[in-house]
Design a protein around this motif. Sequence first.
Motif, PDB file in Angstrom:
ATOM      1  N   VAL A  38      21.872  89.608  38.107  1.00  0.00           N
ATOM      2  CA  VAL A  38      22.946  88.631  38.038  1.00  0.00           C
ATOM      3  C   VAL A  38      23.059  88.175  36.587  1.00  0.00           C
ATOM      4  N   ILE A  39      24.277  88.216  36.057  1.00  0.00           N
ATOM      5  CA  ILE A  39      24.507  87.796  34.676  1.00  0.00           C
ATOM      6  C   ILE A  39      25.438  86.587  34.702  1.00  0.00           C
ATOM      7  N   ALA A  44      21.256  87.308  31.654  1.00  0.00           N
ATOM      8  CA  ALA A  44      20.647  87.599  32.949  1.00  0.00           C
ATOM      9  C   ALA A  44      19.890  86.373  33.448  1.00  0.00           C
ATOM     10  N   ASP A  45      19.992  86.093  34.737  1.00  0.00           N
ATOM     11  CA  ASP A  45      19.294  84.960  35.338  1.00  0.00           C
ATOM     12  C   ASP A  45      19.023  85.274  36.804  1.00  0.00           C
ATOM     13  N   ASN A  46      17.818  84.971  37.266  1.00  0.00           N
ATOM     14  CA  ASN A  46      17.475  85.235  38.668  1.00  0.00           C
ATOM     15  C   ASN A  46      16.943  83.986  39.370  1.00  0.00           C
ATOM     16  N   ASP A  56      32.062  78.676  34.568  1.00  0.00           N
ATOM     17  CA  ASP A  56      31.019  79.695  34.422  1.00  0.00           C
ATOM     18  C   ASP A  56      31.511  81.038  34.958  1.00  0.00           C
ATOM     19  N   ARG A  57      31.052  82.092  34.313  1.00  0.00           N
ATOM     20  CA  ARG A  57      31.389  83.465  34.726  1.00  0.00           C
ATOM     21  C   ARG A  57      30.117  84.103  35.267  1.00  0.00           C
ATOM     22  N   VAL A  58      30.210  84.675  36.463  1.00  0.00           N
ATOM     23  CA  VAL A  58      29.042  85.242  37.130  1.00  0.00           C
ATOM     24  C   VAL A  58      29.327  86.695  37.494  1.00  0.00           C
ATOM     25  N   GLU A  59      28.474  87.596  37.018  1.00  0.00           N
ATOM     26  CA  GLU A  59      28.571  89.013  37.356  1.00  0.00           C
ATOM     27  C   GLU A  59      27.403  89.354  38.267  1.00  0.00           C
TER      28      GLU A  59
END
Length: 71
Positions: A38-39, A44-46, A56-59
């Motif tokens: 997850v970016i 990157a963040d988990n 916020d933008r979340v990939e």
Amino acid sequence: MKEIAIRTEYITLGQFLKLSDCIATGGHAKFFLQENQVIINGEADNRRGRKLYAGDRVEVEDCGVFTVGKG
């Protein structure tokens, strides 16, 4: 890119994954984050407790790209 609207000041990453239909229940968040990248805003963040705010933008790997909107 899909927008996920929130009515509160922030939403946690675990809650976000459920709202975006990436996981079926909040209980799956921990395991999902261990196996999928997850970016958030380019980093990157988990952490399932990570607070996401409007803008916020979340990939999410194998799920899509989302923005957090104010609803």
